[in-house]
Design a protein around this motif. Sequence first.
Motif, PDB file in Angstrom:
ATOM      1  N   THR A  64     -17.537 133.660  59.568  1.00 54.98           N
ATOM      2  CA  THR A  64     -16.731 132.507  59.160  1.00 54.98           C
ATOM      3  C   THR A  64     -16.669 131.438  60.252  1.00 54.98           C
ATOM      4  OG1 THR A  64     -14.741 133.730  59.841  1.00 54.98           O
ATOM      5  CG2 THR A  64     -15.324 133.776  57.500  1.00 54.98           C
TER       6      THR A  64
ATOM      7  N   GLN B 229      -7.612 136.306  54.449  1.00 53.86           N
ATOM      8  CA  GLN B 229      -8.984 136.100  54.882  1.00 53.86           C
ATOM      9  C   GLN B 229      -9.629 134.950  54.101  1.00 53.86           C
ATOM     10  OE1 GLN B 229     -10.158 138.079  57.494  1.00 53.86           O
ATOM     11  NE2 GLN B 229      -8.033 138.760  57.458  1.00 53.86           N
ATOM     12  N   GLN B 230     -10.458 134.200  54.765  1.00 52.30           N
ATOM     13  CA  GLN B 230     -11.125 133.077  54.119  1.00 52.30           C
ATOM     14  C   GLN B 230     -12.102 133.548  53.048  1.00 52.30           C
ATOM     15  OE1 GLN B 230     -12.746 129.947  56.693  1.00 52.30           O
ATOM     16  NE2 GLN B 230     -11.767 130.989  58.429  1.00 52.30           N
ATOM     17  N   ASN B 231     -12.332 132.684  52.055  1.00 49.51           N
ATOM     18  CA  ASN B 231     -13.400 132.938  51.097  1.00 49.51           C
ATOM     19  C   ASN B 231     -14.745 132.644  51.740  1.00 49.51           C
ATOM     20  OD1 ASN B 231     -12.144 133.922  48.776  1.00 49.51           O
ATOM     21  ND2 ASN B 231     -11.648 131.884  48.026  1.00 49.51           N
ATOM     22  N   THR B 232     -15.795 133.301  51.226  1.00 49.94           N
ATOM     23  CA  THR B 232     -17.136 133.157  51.790  1.00 49.94           C
ATOM     24  C   THR B 232     -18.136 132.603  50.777  1.00 49.94           C
ATOM     25  OG1 THR B 232     -17.651 135.458  51.212  1.00 49.94           O
ATOM     26  CG2 THR B 232     -16.761 135.035  53.422  1.00 49.94           C
ATOM     27  N   ARG B 233     -17.651 132.238  49.585  1.00 47.97           N
ATOM     28  CA  ARG B 233     -18.522 131.651  48.567  1.00 47.97           C
ATOM     29  C   ARG B 233     -17.873 130.400  48.002  1.00 47.97           C
ATOM     30  NH1 ARG B 233     -22.172 135.888  45.395  1.00 47.97           N
ATOM     31  NH2 ARG B 233     -22.477 137.426  47.061  1.00 47.97           N
TER      32      ARG B 233
ATOM     33  N   TYR C  79     -12.707 127.779  42.836  1.00 51.66           N
ATOM     34  CA  TYR C  79     -12.985 128.648  43.982  1.00 51.66           C
ATOM     35  C   TYR C  79     -13.717 129.889  43.479  1.00 51.66           C
ATOM     36  CZ  TYR C  79      -9.267 131.748  42.345  1.00 51.66           C
ATOM     37  OH  TYR C  79      -8.508 132.613  41.589  1.00 51.66           O
TER      38      TYR C  79
ATOM     39  N   ASP D   9     -13.479 133.991  44.327  1.00 51.70           N
ATOM     40  CA  ASP D   9     -12.742 135.022  45.054  1.00 51.70           C
ATOM     41  C   ASP D   9     -13.744 135.872  45.836  1.00 51.70           C
ATOM     42  OD1 ASP D   9     -10.675 136.580  45.963  1.00 51.70           O
ATOM     43  OD2 ASP D   9     -10.673 137.895  44.209  1.00 51.70           O
ATOM     44  N   SER D  10     -13.804 135.674  47.144  1.00 51.33           N
ATOM     45  CA  SER D  10     -14.835 136.323  47.970  1.00 51.33           C
ATOM     46  C   SER D  10     -14.337 136.454  49.400  1.00 51.33           C
ATOM     47  CB  SER D  10     -16.124 135.491  47.939  1.00 51.33           C
ATOM     48  OG  SER D  10     -15.836 134.119  48.227  1.00 51.33           O
ATOM     49  N   PRO D  11     -13.248 137.197  49.624  1.00 57.40           N
ATOM     50  CA  PRO D  11     -12.673 137.263  50.967  1.00 57.40           C
ATOM     51  C   PRO D  11     -13.628 137.867  51.981  1.00 57.40           C
ATOM     52  CG  PRO D  11     -11.703 138.933  49.531  1.00 57.40           C
ATOM     53  CD  PRO D  11     -12.523 138.051  48.660  1.00 57.40           C
TER      54      PRO D  11
ATOM     55  N   ILE E 149      -9.415 128.002  48.206  1.00 57.06           N
ATOM     56  CA  ILE E 149      -8.767 129.289  47.947  1.00 57.06           C
ATOM     57  C   ILE E 149      -7.465 129.011  47.202  1.00 57.06           C
ATOM     58  CG2 ILE E 149      -7.443 129.362  50.113  1.00 57.06           C
ATOM     59  CD1 ILE E 149      -8.163 132.338  50.307  1.00 57.06           C
TER      60      ILE E 149
ATOM     61  N   ASN F  53      -2.984 134.963  44.564  1.00 59.54           N
ATOM     62  CA  ASN F  53      -4.014 135.630  45.343  1.00 59.54           C
ATOM     63  C   ASN F  53      -3.397 136.350  46.541  1.00 59.54           C
ATOM     64  OD1 ASN F  53      -6.853 136.147  45.865  1.00 59.54           O
ATOM     65  ND2 ASN F  53      -6.613 134.810  47.636  1.00 59.54           N
TER      66      ASN F  53
END
Length: 417
Positions: A178, A244-248, A263, A265-267, A305, A311
């Motif tokens: 990240t 945690q940040q999303n990655t997608r 968004y 959902d991909s923490p 997010i 969430n």
Amino acid sequence: MKQIRTYTLACLALLLASCNNDGGDFSDGTHTGNRNAVSVTFSLSSAVKSATGELMNNVVYPTATEGILVGEQHTKTVYLYIFQGQGEEGTCVACEDVGWEEYFGDDLPVHTDESKMTYEIAYEGFQYGIPYTLMAVGLSEGAETVYGFPDGITTGQEGTPGTKLGEAAAILQQGQTTEGIRSSEVYVGRTDFALGNATTPTIELFRRVAAVAGYFKNIPEQLRHPDTQALTDVTTLRLALYTQQNTRLPLVERAQSPVFLDYIDSPATGTGSEVLASMDLTGGNYFTAAEDGDIASGACYLLPIPSPDNNPDVTGESKDYTLCIELVAEDGTVLRRQRAMLPEGDELDPGITGGGTGIIDSESAYRYPIVANHFYAFGDEDHPIDLKGNGADLTITVDPAWKGEENLGITEGTTEN
């Protein structure tokens, strides 16, 4: 570097020029040859559009004495993806690097009034009368590696269809962290296209990431340790997310209201990505109210997010804030956490009635989504947040788009602090 006072986000625009239909042969249903080439003109625009398609008002800070400073953008590479079909089911049939960096050479444009180029599409497979979608993706330096462009969107081979438009995404690649997200910008725009249309279609690119930045002064030098109650040195100030940040990142914008869906959902796996920016306070003059005291500042880009209401974090706990600042001891202990609330009446706050549910929610201003093309600001260079006091919650400003942008202090093209 002097930091710009305006906080509205720059967005790109693509203008698709009408094709030249002089003397072409469409008898086989396919467009071939340069005599009928389709050209694309790229330029920058200050227009701002939400995911619903509506134009949004720019929000700016008071102008400097010399006037509003022009915003910056950091595009280094632009890819043009061609999808056969329109809507989410359209499939990618071609991808082309438009040669943005090659065209401008050493003078890559950073301002909205300096950037314009015309590109001739190389793809010769356009079928006359068949609907297509043209999607452009602009990337800052390093973002290609972080998100795996251009190969993350496939064109299909040996009977295997290409990526569907509705599934096109920027995906944090294996081996990347990240830290790469925090320094990478992604711009996206698209338009419907059919060969032979009389009118010139237009594509506008908008930044698909959000940003958070903070400026702080007069930071407490010591706070009581939550376990020992002993006065403990404050060594770090952090901007933090509730989870945690999303990655997608979906490249095609989704609905933002009345339900926020823009968004994926991909923490991130593991821990630590909730820390957006970390400011080392050792070796500086951060703990004084004097005018010559240092200002601690930090910033990052991040992917959209939803709010904590929708969430819960990775532990399953629903937090009572979206963003906060943390004052941290040398051993990593959080000595003080101050939540960031929206200004009264901000459009991201559903209000004390719970967004029409009739349920009173006095904490709603602390829980809001992180939305693409929005800038979440803790003060600015000329008006840093004064942290002297009892640790009361803070109010941030949220700009729904940038036309101008300060130097956020984000290092482009790096994946490490």
